[in-house]
Design an enzyme around this catalytic site. Structure first.
Site, mmCIF file in Angstrom:
data_model
loop_
_atom_site.group_PDB
_atom_site.id
_atom_site.type_symbol
_atom_site.label_atom_id
_atom_site.label_comp_id
_atom_site.label_asym_id
_atom_site.label_seq_id
_atom_site.Cartn_x
_atom_site.Cartn_y
_atom_site.Cartn_z
ATOM 1 N N ASP A 224 -67.121 41.581 -46.677
ATOM 2 C CA ASP A 224 -67.821 41.224 -47.908
ATOM 3 C C ASP A 224 -68.307 39.773 -47.834
ATOM 4 O O ASP A 224 -67.562 38.883 -47.413
ATOM 5 C CB ASP A 224 -66.830 41.386 -49.070
ATOM 6 C CG ASP A 224 -67.475 41.239 -50.429
ATOM 7 O OD1 ASP A 224 -68.338 42.060 -50.756
ATOM 8 O OD2 ASP A 224 -67.119 40.295 -51.167
ATOM 9 N N GLU A 273 -58.254 43.378 -29.164
ATOM 10 C CA GLU A 273 -56.852 43.611 -28.765
ATOM 11 C C GLU A 273 -56.446 45.067 -29.020
ATOM 12 O O GLU A 273 -55.513 45.575 -28.425
ATOM 13 C CB GLU A 273 -55.901 42.750 -29.614
ATOM 14 C CG GLU A 273 -55.743 41.335 -29.155
ATOM 15 C CD GLU A 273 -54.921 40.546 -30.188
ATOM 16 O OE1 GLU A 273 -54.103 41.152 -30.919
ATOM 17 O OE2 GLU A 273 -55.135 39.324 -30.256
HETATM 18 C C1 GLC Z 1 -70.476 41.790 -52.429
HETATM 19 C C2 GLC Z 1 -70.165 43.106 -53.067
HETATM 20 C C3 GLC Z 1 -70.405 42.991 -54.551
HETATM 21 C C4 GLC Z 1 -69.502 41.927 -55.106
HETATM 22 C C5 GLC Z 1 -69.705 40.612 -54.367
HETATM 23 C C6 GLC Z 1 -68.600 39.648 -54.658
HETATM 24 O O1 GLC Z 1 -71.810 41.449 -52.485
HETATM 25 O O2 GLC Z 1 -70.940 44.104 -52.465
HETATM 26 O O3 GLC Z 1 -70.175 44.207 -55.204
HETATM 27 O O4 GLC Z 1 -69.749 41.724 -56.468
HETATM 28 O O5 GLC Z 1 -69.679 40.800 -52.974
HETATM 29 O O6 GLC Z 1 -67.438 40.049 -53.988
#
Ligand code: GLC
Length: 527
Positions: A224, A273
């Site tokens: 993310d 790993e």
């Molecule tokens: C990413 C996720 C989104 C979230 C953001 C903050 O873009 O896809 O849904 O709000 O990160 O974590």
């Protein structure tokens, strides 16, 4: 009930052609756990619900499942605010459910990718709570970005950065004695403090977390905000700028800094790993919004990550010329680093592609959405599907404000100039599985709750209603995925041969192993 058609049997995990990584042409299906299937009837999807529906995904013909976060979280941003990365939130189940889901998926020949959220934690994470309790000077504050404010008494934020969800990217804290204190950085909601990746403790913790989930058997991670971890030294002001967008590609001091690549080289060593056999390799896919596809390719150098979402493709409208340009640009950018191109049309952050590409009438929306899907599945590389697109679900545009949970909705008054940003609940409405009335088999309780209301018209879009109907979107996806799997010219590759085509039409040829295929997409309204 309509007859279930004979399922094409997908390969098992061990069947990947040797020498070619399984992810290089994988079709990866995003499950949004809150909205996929609810086994316990509380109106919220859960891991047991997903587990029970794995055969559906096997029969659909996808290769892997990516699960959005199901970790312990106060849900300020639907689980992207994690308070304990090693614990499953009780609303989704427990760690045993996660292990069982992974094992069942593997037994069905499906791989499992989990979401990792390293840019920020929840403000309920123990480190952050303790940092607040201990006050300025606490070493725990060094794991986040705490700063004194500007202005005479520190009453102004430390710099001019704005949150992606609207409003300042800083929130002021109170000292343990109650007096106004330092500010902390949150690129997203105030409940999502950013980690400071200069801190060794943060880096060590994420190494340990990778191992934790790899040991449980996951096949990979979706990272993310992969482009956000490193901030420019000194956290400089940006100056005049538009509201920062989640889907933006501006050059900013907190996105796509060169320092992030050191982190991914480190993670790659850990993934390696766990084995380097292309059939069983553990992989990572970056959610990296960058100014250009060339910058995205930096995340995919041979000693970094395996894939990145192609947001330039996702952001391109349904028009042949720009599509041709972005497809060419993608393939040209990925070739030098040897990474597979990826393609995506929908996810939990954007308006569903049926509605986005829609020309107004429901019939035209669907024709375009199907054409866009076939085009995507014909391109070389790997493709991402978002739950419900195989049912032709449209965006739900008329959710009452009172049920919306997207933090962007409250912070940014719901809309941007195009009237869409910050309205992410409309693509997160629970799936319709069966039956004539809500919750359409999403929960086992007849007439039971669902965390967002489903439109009554979804009765005819349910899995049950579409199964066995050759004209349905679901059967269309099933056939498309069988064709993609069986045709030697489809799947992995790094080039297409463009063919001459009239304006508004896209045509290319792919050939391999003595077979060839021509894909033609008409983006005009002429039939
Ligand atoms: C990413 C996720 C989104 C979230 C953001 C903050 O873009 O896809 O849904 O709000 O990160 O974590």
């Amino acid at each position: 009930m309509p007859q279930q058609p004979a399922a094409a049997s997908p390969p098992t995990v061990a069947d990947s052609p040797r020498g070619r990584g399984w992810w290089q042409d994988a079709v990866i299906y995003q499950v949004y756990p809150r909205s996929f299937a609810d086994a316990d009837g509380d109106g919220m999807g859960d891991l047991a619900g997903i587990r029970g529906r794995l055969p559906y995904l096997r029969d659909l013909g996808v290769d892997a499942v990516w699960l959005s976060p199901f970790y312990s979280s106060p849900q300020a941003d639907a689980g992207y605010d994690v308070s304990d990365y090693r614990v499953v939130d009780p609303m989704f189940g427990d760690l045993a459910d996660a292990g069982a889901l992974i094992d069942d998926a593997h037994a069905l020949g499906l791989r499992v990718i989990v979401d990792l959220v390293p840019n920020h934690a929840s403000d309920q994470h123990t480190w952050f709570r303790q940092a607040l309790r201990e006050g300025p000077g606490s070493p725990l504050r060094g794991r986040f970005h705490f700063r004194p404010g500007r202005g005479e008494s520190g009453e102004l934020p430390p710099n001019d950065w704005e949150s992606i969800f609207g409003g300042p990217a800083w929130t002021r804290t109170a000292n343990p004695d109650g007096a106004p204190g330092e500010w902390y950085l949150h690129l997203f909601a105030p409940q999502q403090p950013d980690f400071n990746w200069d801190s060794r403790a943060v880096a060590d913790e994420f190494r340990s977390l990778l191992r934790f989930w790899l040991d449980l058997g996951v096949d990979g991670f979706r990272i993310d905000v992969a482009h956000g971890l490193v901030k420019a030294a000194g956290l400089p002001d940006i100056g005049v700028h538009d509201q920062i967008k989640l889907l933006g590609n501006a050059v900013l001091p907190f996105f796509d800094q060169d320092g992030v690549h050191e982190i991914y080289r480190d993670w790659r060593r850990i993934l390696d790993e766990y084995g380097t056999d292309p059939a069983t390799r553990r992989i990572a896919v970056a959610e990296a919004w960058t100014p250009s596809l060339d910058r995205t390719a930096n995340y995919l150098r041979p000693d970094e990550l395996h894939q990145a979402f192609n947001f330039q493709y996702l952001s391109t409208g349904w028009a042949a010329e720009p599509l041709r340009a972005v497809i060419g640009d993608t393939l040209d950018s990925m070739r030098p680093v040897g990474a597979p191109a990826t393609w995506v049309l929908s996810n939990h952050d954007v308006v569903r592609h049926r509605t986005r590409f829609g020309g107004g009438s429901a019939e035209q929306d669907l024709r375009r959405a199907r054409a866009a899907t076939l085009l995507m599945l014909a391109l070389p590389g790997s493709a991402y599907l978002y739950q419900g697109e195989e049912l032709g679900l449209p965006e739900v545009l008329d959710l009452p404000d009172s049920v919306r949970q997207d933090p962007a909705f409250g912070r940014a008054q719901g809309t941007d100039s195009e009237g869409q940003e910050g309205m992410r609940d409309g693509c997160r409405v629970p799936l319709p599985w069966s039956g004539p009335a809500a919750p359409f088999g999403f929960s086992p309780v007849e007439g039971g709750p669902s965390w967002l209301p489903q439109p009554a018209e979804w009765a005819k879009l349910s899995v049950e209603a579409q199964t066995g109907d050759a004209s349905s979107t679901l059967e269309f996806y099933r056939r498309a995925l069988v064709t993609r799997r069986e045709h030697p010219a489809l799947g992995a590759g790094d080039a297409v041969e463009w063919l001459d085509a009239p304006q508004g039409v896209l045509a290319f040829r792919r050939a391999a192993a003595g077979s060839a295929l021509v894909c033609t997409a008409n983006t005009t309204t002429a039939r």
